[in-house]
Design an enzyme around this catalytic site. Structure first.
Site, PDB file in Angstrom:
ATOM      1  N   ARG A  25      42.869  49.678  41.697  1.00  0.00           N
ATOM      2  CA  ARG A  25      43.089  50.707  40.708  1.00  0.00           C
ATOM      3  C   ARG A  25      43.305  52.075  41.417  1.00  0.00           C
ATOM      4  NH1 ARG A  25      41.238  50.304  34.990  1.00  0.00           N
ATOM      5  NH2 ARG A  25      40.632  48.256  34.624  1.00  0.00           N
ATOM      6  N   ARG A  29      43.882  56.782  36.365  1.00  0.00           N
ATOM      7  CA  ARG A  29      43.237  57.963  35.745  1.00  0.00           C
ATOM      8  C   ARG A  29      42.801  59.036  36.534  1.00  0.00           C
ATOM      9  NH1 ARG A  29      39.993  55.276  30.721  1.00  0.00           N
ATOM     10  NH2 ARG A  29      39.721  53.951  32.511  1.00  0.00           N
ATOM     11  N   ARG A  38      50.566  59.958  31.224  1.00  0.00           N
ATOM     12  CA  ARG A  38      50.336  59.386  30.100  1.00  0.00           C
ATOM     13  C   ARG A  38      50.007  60.278  28.802  1.00  0.00           C
ATOM     14  NH1 ARG A  38      48.348  56.888  27.255  1.00  0.00           N
ATOM     15  NH2 ARG A  38      46.120  56.120  27.621  1.00  0.00           N
ATOM     16  N   ASP A  74      48.590  45.504  33.305  1.00  0.00           N
ATOM     17  CA  ASP A  74      47.152  45.214  33.037  1.00  0.00           C
ATOM     18  C   ASP A  74      46.953  43.816  32.647  1.00  0.00           C
ATOM     19  OD1 ASP A  74      44.780  46.880  32.334  1.00  0.00           O
ATOM     20  OD2 ASP A  74      44.773  45.319  30.868  1.00  0.00           O
ATOM     21  N   TYR A 151      38.040  38.591  26.991  1.00  0.00           N
ATOM     22  CA  TYR A 151      38.386  39.312  26.029  1.00  0.00           C
ATOM     23  C   TYR A 151      38.764  39.067  24.715  1.00  0.00           C
ATOM     24  CZ  TYR A 151      37.963  43.082  29.652  1.00  0.00           C
ATOM     25  OH  TYR A 151      37.442  44.093  30.590  1.00  0.00           O
TER      26      TYR A 151
HETATM   27  O1  1CP Z   1      46.408  50.664  40.679  1.00  0.00           O
HETATM   28  C1  1CP Z   1      46.068  49.892  39.813  1.00  0.00           C
HETATM   29  O2  1CP Z   1      45.135  48.864  40.040  1.00  0.00           O
HETATM   30  C2  1CP Z   1      46.375  49.860  38.511  1.00  0.00           C
HETATM   31  C3  1CP Z   1      46.690  48.568  37.676  1.00  0.00           C
HETATM   32  C4  1CP Z   1      45.666  48.001  36.993  1.00  0.00           C
HETATM   33  C5  1CP Z   1      44.917  46.975  37.147  1.00  0.00           C
HETATM   34  C6  1CP Z   1      45.047  46.245  38.461  1.00  0.00           C
HETATM   35  C7  1CP Z   1      45.272  48.553  35.545  1.00  0.00           C
HETATM   36  C8  1CP Z   1      45.917  49.752  34.719  1.00  0.00           C
HETATM   37  N1  1CP Z   1      44.352  47.443  35.023  1.00  0.00           N
HETATM   38  C9  1CP Z   1      44.416  46.569  35.980  1.00  0.00           C
HETATM   39  C10 1CP Z   1      43.458  45.398  35.772  1.00  0.00           C
HETATM   40  C11 1CP Z   1      42.379  45.181  34.862  1.00  0.00           C
HETATM   41  N2  1CP Z   1      42.438  45.675  33.618  1.00  0.00           N
HETATM   42  C12 1CP Z   1      41.173  44.721  35.114  1.00  0.00           C
HETATM   43  C13 1CP Z   1      40.688  43.888  36.245  1.00  0.00           C
HETATM   44  C14 1CP Z   1      40.024  44.707  37.321  1.00  0.00           C
HETATM   45  C15 1CP Z   1      38.880  45.611  36.959  1.00  0.00           C
HETATM   46  O3  1CP Z   1      37.976  45.029  36.714  1.00  0.00           O
HETATM   47  O4  1CP Z   1      38.975  46.542  36.926  1.00  0.00           O
HETATM   48  C16 1CP Z   1      40.509  44.744  33.516  1.00  0.00           C
HETATM   49  C17 1CP Z   1      39.139  44.074  33.690  1.00  0.00           C
HETATM   50  C18 1CP Z   1      41.437  45.258  32.828  1.00  0.00           C
HETATM   51  C19 1CP Z   1      41.026  45.627  31.413  1.00  0.00           C
HETATM   52  C20 1CP Z   1      41.081  47.242  31.087  1.00  0.00           C
HETATM   53  N3  1CP Z   1      42.630  47.661  30.748  1.00  0.00           N
HETATM   54  C21 1CP Z   1      40.187  47.866  30.773  1.00  0.00           C
HETATM   55  C22 1CP Z   1      38.847  47.774  30.915  1.00  0.00           C
HETATM   56  C23 1CP Z   1      38.183  47.462  29.364  1.00  0.00           C
HETATM   57  C24 1CP Z   1      36.648  46.957  29.272  1.00  0.00           C
HETATM   58  O5  1CP Z   1      36.147  47.959  29.004  1.00  0.00           O
HETATM   59  O6  1CP Z   1      36.412  45.795  29.647  1.00  0.00           O
HETATM   60  C25 1CP Z   1      40.904  49.322  30.326  1.00  0.00           C
HETATM   61  C26 1CP Z   1      40.062  50.509  30.002  1.00  0.00           C
HETATM   62  C27 1CP Z   1      42.250  49.022  30.622  1.00  0.00           C
HETATM   63  C28 1CP Z   1      43.197  49.875  30.402  1.00  0.00           C
HETATM   64  C29 1CP Z   1      44.035  50.525  31.713  1.00  0.00           C
HETATM   65  N4  1CP Z   1      44.614  49.541  32.571  1.00  0.00           N
HETATM   66  C30 1CP Z   1      44.853  50.138  33.677  1.00  0.00           C
HETATM   67  C31 1CP Z   1      44.558  51.660  33.494  1.00  0.00           C
HETATM   68  C32 1CP Z   1      44.933  52.467  34.357  1.00  0.00           C
HETATM   69  C33 1CP Z   1      43.858  51.699  32.130  1.00  0.00           C
HETATM   70  C34 1CP Z   1      43.465  52.984  31.761  1.00  0.00           C
HETATM   71  C35 1CP Z   1      44.564  53.311  30.401  1.00  0.00           C
HETATM   72  C36 1CP Z   1      44.824  54.675  30.189  1.00  0.00           C
HETATM   73  O7  1CP Z   1      45.849  55.382  30.938  1.00  0.00           O
HETATM   74  O8  1CP Z   1      44.006  55.307  29.199  1.00  0.00           O
END
Ligand code: 1CP
Length: 344
Positions: A25, A29, A38, A74, A151
């Site tokens: 990540r 954010r 964003r 994502d 999910y």
């Molecule tokens: O640099 C990077 O690594 C960013 C790319 C990235 C990756 C590898 C994002 C962007 N998401 C992910 C993987 C991801 N997404 C995982 C696996 C890794 C981990 O465990 O962290 C998972 C479980 C998700 C699902 C997801 N997407 C969540 C969690 C949901 C939950 O509550 O279980 C969330 C909040 C997202 C949205 C998301 N994806 C990525 C970002 C930066 C965001 C936030 C969105 C925003 O800008 O508001």
């Protein structure tokens, strides 16, 4: 040594001056430029615009001494491509409209054409690859089948994904079929990312650690191998991140992967002993970064020493044990990357 050369050497088990570093990540954010983007566009709009995904993926490389990039996307793009209706609300995380509860829900998944509908991610990889100009390693990624299933069944995030875990035991045939479907779409999707220029792809099994080892071996590993075996036969490299999976170490060897990304609770030496020939990646606790630069630097030094114990630190990639928390200070991330770079 250029970053990509260091990164490929670590993956190949060749000599490295120091372990390469990237952070799960690393684009997200906690970075002001990401937040600015964003403010202008929704999360889905961002994911579909290659100029923007490249911009946010490059920002951490410009700021910190990192050796690899990860395409910005994502894991939930796969359920979206299957027609499940995924939305990212403000703050409270993703919502999946058409949950998987029965065989008829699975029959409605739009499997045909799903890999093509994911073409925007390969386009993002191609665009980023060009911008990296061969200087940095490049990760592609996808969710592992069980994490995606979790999910799809839950309809969003959860602490325990009880509905998904129940489904495995109440309707094992349905669960297996759904896992195989997710795996087959993911195999094609990841092959496309590799062909677009990813040096390695990572499967995120963020919720795999919720399962006991026997259940993981029965349901998850066959689905993971449906992805990894064909990819590796084609010469592509695959890493697996099983968060909270320390109890899974005895069965993870059956995943058919090049390496493992270790959760912060996993003991580096124990993992290295069990997997002497695999690439290992990890595994600083993201909470250290919230505690400040000094504890982060001290823990990094200790981890680097453990990495060096086997073969001078090759087949090691420095990373966190999970994604950077959104409240992390970029200054602390800079201190961490400086510390790793100073160990060359
Ligand atoms: O640099 C990077 O690594 C960013 C790319 C990235 C990756 C590898 C994002 C962007 N998401 C992910 C993987 C991801 N997404 C995982 C696996 C890794 C981990 O465990 O962290 C998972 C479980 C998700 C699902 C997801 N997407 C969540 C969690 C949901 C939950 O509550 O279980 C969330 C909040 C997202 C949205 C998301 N994806 C990525 C970002 C930066 C965001 C936030 C969105 C925003 O800008 O508001």
């Amino acid at each position: 040594m250029n970053s990509r050369a260091r990164f490929l050497a670590a993956l190949n088990g060749a000599h490295v001056d120091r372990p390469p570093v990237w952070l799960m990540r690393q684009a997200g954010r906690y970075l002001p430029d990401y937040r600015a983007v964003r403010k202008q566009v929704s999360f889905w709009e961002l994911c579909h615009a290659p100029e923007l995904t490249t911009r946010v993926a490059l920002e951490p490389l410009a700021r910190f001494k990192l050796d690899a990039a990860i395409v910005f996307s994502d894991i939930l793009v796969v359920p979206q491509a299957l027609g499940l209706g995924v939305t990212f609300g403000t703050g409270e995380g993703p919502v999946i409209e058409r949950r998987l509860t029965s065989a008829s829900d699975l029959a409605a998944w739009q499997v045909r054409g799903a890999a093509e509908r994911l073409g925007f991610v390969s386009q993002a990889v191609t665009h980023l690859k060009r911008a990296l100009e061969g200087h940095y390693g490049l990760f592609g990624f996808a969710g592992a089948p069980f994490t995606l299933l979790a999910y799809c069944v839950e309809g969003g995030g959860s602490d325990d994904f009880l509905r998904a875990r129940t489904l495995l035991h109440r309707e094992p045939a349905l669960a297996e079929k759904a896992l195989a479907t997710l795996a087959d779409v993911t195999a094609e999707y990841l092959a496309a990312q590799c062909e677009a220029g990813a040096d390695v792809v990572q499967l995120f099994d963020t919720w795999g650690g919720l399962l006991d080892a026997q259940t993981y071996a029965r349901f998850c590993l066959p689905a993971i191998r449906r992805i990894t075996t064909p990819l590796r036969k084609r010469g592509h490299r695959v890493m697996l991140f099983a968060r909270g999976g320390q109890h899974l170490l005895p069965v993870l060897g059956e995943a058919d992967v090049d390496g493992f990304s270790l959760d912060w609770r996993m003991d580096w030496r124990a993992a290295r002993q069990r997997f002497p020939g695999h690439v290992l990646q990890g595994n600083l606790d993201p909470a250290l970064l919230l505690a400040g630069a000094e504890p982060t630097r001290a823990a990094a030094t200790q981890l680097l020493a453990q990495m060096r114990e086997a073969e001078g630190g090759t087949r090691c990639i420095f990373n966190l044990g999970h994604g950077i928390h959104k409240d992390t200070s970029p200054e602390v991330v800079a201190a961490l990357c400086d510390e790793v770079a100073a160990h060359g």
